[in-house]
Design an enzyme around this catalytic site. Sequence first.
Site, PDB file in Angstrom:
ATOM      1  N   SER A 298      -3.195 -13.277   3.231  1.00  0.00           N
ATOM      2  CA  SER A 298      -2.032 -12.800   3.923  1.00  0.00           C
ATOM      3  C   SER A 298      -0.988 -12.625   2.683  1.00  0.00           C
ATOM      4  O   SER A 298      -1.061 -12.015   1.865  1.00  0.00           O
ATOM      5  CB  SER A 298      -1.709 -13.879   4.947  1.00  0.00           C
ATOM      6  OG  SER A 298      -0.182 -13.279   5.682  1.00  0.00           O
ATOM      7  N   ASP A 309      -1.191  -4.005  -8.403  1.00  0.00           N
ATOM      8  CA  ASP A 309      -0.877  -2.729  -8.501  1.00  0.00           C
ATOM      9  C   ASP A 309      -0.123  -2.181  -9.256  1.00  0.00           C
ATOM     10  O   ASP A 309      -0.137  -1.095  -9.897  1.00  0.00           O
ATOM     11  CB  ASP A 309      -0.749  -2.284  -6.974  1.00  0.00           C
ATOM     12  CG  ASP A 309      -1.704  -2.031  -6.039  1.00  0.00           C
ATOM     13  OD1 ASP A 309      -2.879  -2.324  -6.313  1.00  0.00           O
ATOM     14  OD2 ASP A 309      -1.483  -2.009  -4.860  1.00  0.00           O
ATOM     15  N   LYS A 323      -6.726 -10.231   4.858  1.00  0.00           N
ATOM     16  CA  LYS A 323      -5.835 -10.315   6.051  1.00  0.00           C
ATOM     17  C   LYS A 323      -4.509  -9.378   5.791  1.00  0.00           C
ATOM     18  O   LYS A 323      -3.654  -9.828   4.970  1.00  0.00           O
ATOM     19  CB  LYS A 323      -5.494 -11.501   6.546  1.00  0.00           C
ATOM     20  CG  LYS A 323      -4.502 -11.561   7.690  1.00  0.00           C
ATOM     21  CD  LYS A 323      -3.941 -13.117   8.009  1.00  0.00           C
ATOM     22  CE  LYS A 323      -3.082 -13.152   9.234  1.00  0.00           C
ATOM     23  NZ  LYS A 323      -1.798 -12.534   8.866  1.00  0.00           N
TER      24      LYS A 323
END
Length: 582
Positions: A298, A309, A323
Amino acid sequence: MNKGKVILSKYKKLLFFTGILVLAFCTWSFKDDLFQLSKNLDVFASVYKEVNINYVDDINSAKMIKTGVDAMLDGLDPYTEFVPESEIEDYKLHYVSTQYGGIGAGIFTRNGKVFVSDVFLGFPAQKADIRPGDQLVKINDITLDGKNNDQVSLLLKGAKGATIKLLVKRETDEKPVEKDLVRDEIKQPNVSYSGMVDGNMGYIKLDKFLENSAEEVTNALTNIKKNNPSGVILDLRSNGGGILQEAVKIVNLFVPKDVEVVSQKGKIKEKNFTYNTVSAPLEPNLPLVVLVNSHSASASEIVAGSLQDLDRAIIIGQRSYGKGLVQQTFNLPYNSLVKITIAKYYVPSGRCIQEIDYSHRKDDGSVVKVADSLIHEFKTKNGRSVYDGSGIYPDIFVKQERFANVTQALVGKLFVFDYANRYRNTHASIDNSKKFTLSDADYADFVKFLDGKNYSYNTTSEKVLATLKTEATKEKQFGEIQTEYDALKVKMAASKKNDLQQHKDEIKQVLENEIAGRFYFEKGRYESNFKYDKELAQAVKVMQDKDMMASILKGEGNYKVIGKPVLAMAAKKVADPDAEEQ
């Protein structure tokens, strides 16, 4: 009227009647939906009424209704849940803030008796010299024999400043001792450890993303910067997540203002939102590593995925949990609430890392993972290939090694715990936790301590041998191999006798960790384990090699593709034999 106007007139009539039909259908569907809802609620209420009146035994109405609601939500996902009034405080403690009035000690039950499992530095239990392994006999004159953990926890917790009387029995004492403690506000930190490690690297261990977690990470990073560190390691291993906004703030510590961190998208457009950084970063330039494992989930994946990223950090460890779902709580009558999954989240490259597809289940109701063939490729800021549908794959994978069966048995049967208690009660002090090592003489003493104790376990080889016997018996062939089977069994039993020496190094590791915790509490456990931590060592090694850091973040060579799904690529090659590997 020309032909064009005639056709237009016909189309207008057609559209008019189509509109009426759509409106009628929608109205009918809406009314039908309301009817079905009303009908089913009426049936539910009637069933409950008849059971309540006629069932042979008394029923617990609150429990029965909660069971019904839980069953209704069970077909959605594990994160959509109903929380009745009776469980609200526990819910807040788990998901919002770990703050309560208590003594600062953990407990567990063993053979019907209650023992202290751990104590926290600076709180009433530690100040009163209560230690792990001590038996709690009574709390405020209430005998604890036969009580479970929840019952004992309720007795220990209460208003801050209130006195609590404990009757405590230590193994080395003849009689129990009475201790009066004053409950304090117990606040478990989100950052359980921070400081400097080898290579002049700063290290921050973040356990959860609850209230003030970003503030705690900020404070830890500020203190680390005073030491002029060569890099920073953010440890999110086994961090199950928490509050999304806290994750965004933590990313902002390392990323410039006005950069997208994460977006959430769901069925209701008003709940779709993009979270950007809002301020100048505290540390935009220092080399950064994030540690993850299969239990990082999460909010941990938001931090790791965003920094990956944006090519701001190198991720080290194992693939994260996967998740990618966002929950929101809604208040219900009578101080209850429901937590509902309202959206999926997407990290800056556009990928959603949700691994389990809860909307498409098998006929038996079991869930499935997103198929490799449905996984898509995305690009990081520097053009590295990353993929959705399967958690965050690390830039550098470090295999997670499991402890041997003998080590797991010694820990699980509490013999390591018991020996650490004995060691603490017979040693006034030990070396500082970073340097502490168990001597060969101490290990020999531990082996002697195990004499006559049952720590039986089955090795993988024994399990395979047992399966062989079962299958051979089914096929009526066991008689033909029984002699060889018995000989193998004898050899395996003899081999097991050497396990305490064969796995001495890892058994010493868990013993040192437990003993260091007795003298230096949670901080001691971390520092004792640093010398064995392979992911941490890899993080230090990578940040000391500036060329390697640059190669990874630029996506050079083997670092151009991160976590390519094997099956998806195999399917792609079948469809396009000329396709090249990236």
